[in-house]
Design a protein around this motif. Sequence first.
Motif: not given
Length: 513
Positions: A422-445
């Motif tokens: 990606v570009s323009g994004l900052s993503i925090e995620a937990n792969p241990g959570r169920p698929p579809g619920q893994r994203v903890l936060s996203i910033k655009v810029g």
Amino acid sequence: MLLVTRRLATGLLLVPFGGMRFAGAAPVATAQVTFVLVNDIYQMADQAMADGRRRGGFARLAAVVKAERAKAAAAGGQVIFAHGGDTLSPSLMSGIDQGAHIITLTNLIPPDIFAPGNHEFDFGKATFLERMGDAKFARYAANLRGADGAPLPDFKDRSIVTVGGVRIGLTGAAYDDSVRASDPGDLKFVSSVATVTEQAAALRREGADFVVAVAHVTREEGYEIYRARAADLVLTGHTHDLFIDFDGRTAMVESSYDAHYVTAIDVAITVDETNGKRHTTWWPQFRVIDTATVTPDPEVAAVVAGFESVLDKNLDTPIGTTAVELDSTSAIVRSREAAIGNLVADAMRWSAQTEVAVTNGGSMRAGKIYPPGATLTRRDVLSELPFGNQLVTIDISGSALTAAIENGLSQLPNPSGRFPQVSGLSIEANPGRPPGQRVLSIKVGDAPLDPGKVYSVATNDFMARGGDDYTTLRDAQPVLPIADSPLLAYEVIDYIVSKGTIRTGVDGRIVLK
């Protein structure tokens, strides 16, 4: 007045139509004219196709045009060769010479009417004007003006040519959304539909018996022109369709792309005169010429071969260096943020001028490690991005973008081609959570992603079609038709050239907790 009305589908080879004369009228002029259409031709050489045959390219196009001209001359008819635009870009050679070779090749088989597409402006206004200045063929763009509102040098709005006493009106229109689709600088565009309608009406007033419009337009715009009945024959470019439509009064045609197929429209025109008023009767025959069936013209083939030799030498020409390690091995690009993924995504966002870029790690295929200080070449980029993917710009909601990222992370901890770079994004995620619920936060810029906000996103055509289960991207309408979007590898090459040295490594765009 035509007696038969038919809808024509892609792939139809020959459909004749009959006409009838006005009762008691005496013919004052007759003409047999063949209109030959090409549009959206970027590749100078022919290409191997899935059926094992070779199609397209300038040498095969030249063979078709020369054969049609010779046949018409022998029969006392005339060919009007039309070019529906989009040719200076994109191609690998155009990335080197900004389309100069295209003008050289087109000058060998000069069109009688050429209307610019959006890709004519990909290298900016100055290059467009320079290339058009080198053209030895007729250029038409009634809807295109300079910054001062004046017509461009050597461009026509309309003209009338006389064949066998029949007055044939010609007008052309450039792609009117080129400001958004390309880089025309301060050139001014107005509506193609309104312009063609106005120009066709002017041609009728000036005595044209039969009106032809050549326009680089969307299919919707083409149908607006078609339904307006201003022009008798509408020859288009832009959508890359092999397309013929005729309703008994107006015909509209497009000829695929890269001259894989070339459409010839044989039109018999009769003009009668009663009480000093001219009446036109015409009927068309449509021939779709598969260029796999023609022998490439040797003169043009020799020129193409010369350009290909230059291109081959340029593939290994350095385009930049890297100050950081770039690792495109499968295990890296398919499971974590990768420096080479950041490079490709940054190039996509830079080229498309979007807020965000997302590409799939599986699109990077060379499986190579470039150490710090390594020289990068065009061949390296083409090896990394071998699929010929196109750079697609879409607008989607923040919630749809989040769903796309969730899909990209859904296969972790297993590596997968859908993993997002990606570009323009900052993503925090937990792969241990169920698929579809893994994203903890996203910033655009620097701002948290807003689920209800619409963001501009650059991606590749595979993902834009829903590939790798990126279904939320599939539902978005591309800014340009996918087939008309720029080639991703060429945009990455341009980005590396613009930077000189790649310094962005892994910088925390995707943090897995």
